[in-house]
Design an enzyme around this catalytic site. Sequence first.
Site, PDB file in Angstrom:
ATOM      1  N   VAL A 159       8.132 -31.335 -67.558  1.00  8.75           N
ATOM      2  CA  VAL A 159       7.898 -30.759 -66.235  1.00  8.75           C
ATOM      3  C   VAL A 159       6.534 -31.211 -65.713  1.00  8.75           C
ATOM      4  O   VAL A 159       5.548 -31.242 -66.454  1.00  8.75           O
ATOM      5  CB  VAL A 159       7.947 -29.220 -66.297  1.00  8.75           C
ATOM      6  CG1 VAL A 159       7.530 -28.610 -64.959  1.00  8.75           C
ATOM      7  CG2 VAL A 159       9.339 -28.753 -66.691  1.00  8.75           C
ATOM      8  N   LYS A 160       6.482 -31.587 -64.442  1.00  3.62           N
ATOM      9  CA  LYS A 160       5.206 -31.888 -63.791  1.00  3.62           C
ATOM     10  C   LYS A 160       4.707 -30.601 -63.140  1.00  3.62           C
ATOM     11  O   LYS A 160       5.230 -30.158 -62.132  1.00  3.62           O
ATOM     12  CB  LYS A 160       5.348 -32.997 -62.747  1.00  3.62           C
ATOM     13  CG  LYS A 160       4.011 -33.467 -62.202  1.00  3.62           C
ATOM     14  CD  LYS A 160       4.159 -34.581 -61.185  1.00  3.62           C
ATOM     15  CE  LYS A 160       2.804 -35.207 -60.880  1.00  3.62           C
ATOM     16  NZ  LYS A 160       1.789 -34.226 -60.467  1.00  3.62           N
ATOM     17  N   TRP A 161       3.709 -30.010 -63.744  1.00  4.17           N
ATOM     18  CA  TRP A 161       3.175 -28.742 -63.268  1.00  4.17           C
ATOM     19  C   TRP A 161       2.271 -28.977 -62.057  1.00  4.17           C
ATOM     20  O   TRP A 161       1.509 -29.930 -62.023  1.00  4.17           O
ATOM     21  CB  TRP A 161       2.396 -28.051 -64.379  1.00  4.17           C
ATOM     22  CG  TRP A 161       3.201 -27.871 -65.617  1.00  4.17           C
ATOM     23  CD1 TRP A 161       3.178 -28.655 -66.728  1.00  4.17           C
ATOM     24  CD2 TRP A 161       4.183 -26.865 -65.866  1.00  4.17           C
ATOM     25  NE1 TRP A 161       4.073 -28.201 -67.652  1.00  4.17           N
ATOM     26  CE2 TRP A 161       4.705 -27.100 -67.152  1.00  4.17           C
ATOM     27  CE3 TRP A 161       4.662 -25.779 -65.121  1.00  4.17           C
ATOM     28  CZ2 TRP A 161       5.687 -26.289 -67.714  1.00  4.17           C
ATOM     29  CZ3 TRP A 161       5.639 -24.979 -65.675  1.00  4.17           C
ATOM     30  CH2 TRP A 161       6.140 -25.228 -66.966  1.00  4.17           C
ATOM     31  N   GLY A 170       8.250 -31.838 -59.773  1.00  7.91           N
ATOM     32  CA  GLY A 170       8.930 -33.014 -60.303  1.00  7.91           C
ATOM     33  C   GLY A 170       8.762 -33.108 -61.802  1.00  7.91           C
ATOM     34  O   GLY A 170       8.597 -32.098 -62.487  1.00  7.91           O
TER      35      GLY A 170
END
Length: 315
Positions: free
Chosen positions: A27-29, A173
């Site tokens: 996961v792109k935090w 994203g």
Amino acid sequence: MKLEPVIPFEPMSASQAPAAAQWIHQVKWDGVRMLVYYESGECRLFNRKRNERTMNYPELTDVSVYCKADSVILDGEIIALAADGKPSFHEVMRRDGVRRAERIESSRRAVPIAYMVFDVLYLNGEWVTDKPLSERIDLLTSIIIPNQTVQVVPAYPNGQALFDLMKQQGMEGIISKDTSSAYACDRKDQRWVKVKNYGDVIAVIGGFTLNGGIVNAVLVGVYDDQQRLHFIGHVGTGKMPRKEWAELTDTLKPMVIAAMPFCSAHPDMKGAYWVKPQLAVKIQYTEWRYKEGRTLRQPSIQAFVDVPPQECIFR
């Protein structure tokens, strides 16, 4: 502490996640990149530009609570959640932007954070950046003691499925990484790629409009290589409460100038007051409309950022 801060490895943009078996996906935090340096009982935190943030996050300075290493450099992202339970860049910047020590405790209570760790660069006196990512992840999971504040970022084998889920949930994203890759400080290449659900840009404020004496929108732009400021949007939505719009009004009014700072006019500038381009802001958008004067579609303010205006450029 002898450890010197480094510039972290950065991903390149990609239109879709790699499908090969040696890739993992995370996961792109929507947070702030942060490296934790711990040696001889001393801990310091630095962001990706090597600016120190140790004071801002006291819950991370006792490394022995969440890490079994005698010395370590951890790479990860600090996040804060909005009321809807999703990571919010606006919220985390309320913590990251504090510069006065007397405000640290109140901001800590108001905005709880989590440190999402995804890599280790240095461990027990040795650099491990030359080891493949798969080995570094094994090392990371062996030393981190997860708790409410610190977590190891999970990895998934199916990038497209993860991206579809992030898109469904309105998240930023994913990051895809080649498990055979070494960690290259101060580098950006295709061994790590990011696939984003929406775009974002750091822009500088060149004007504003008012409603009832309070700023209700800002006019933002980015510079070209000839230092001309190009207008990219009239931004009046976002996650800022009215109190922050009022504070922004107090900040911008003393910066008002007579001449338009943008290199060309645009219909969305109607009724604007001009300001000296000094204040940078992170803007989220759904599309960059190059055929319509390079303006942003559905732009929204995420947070104000500590970036020099001259670094707000076309990329």
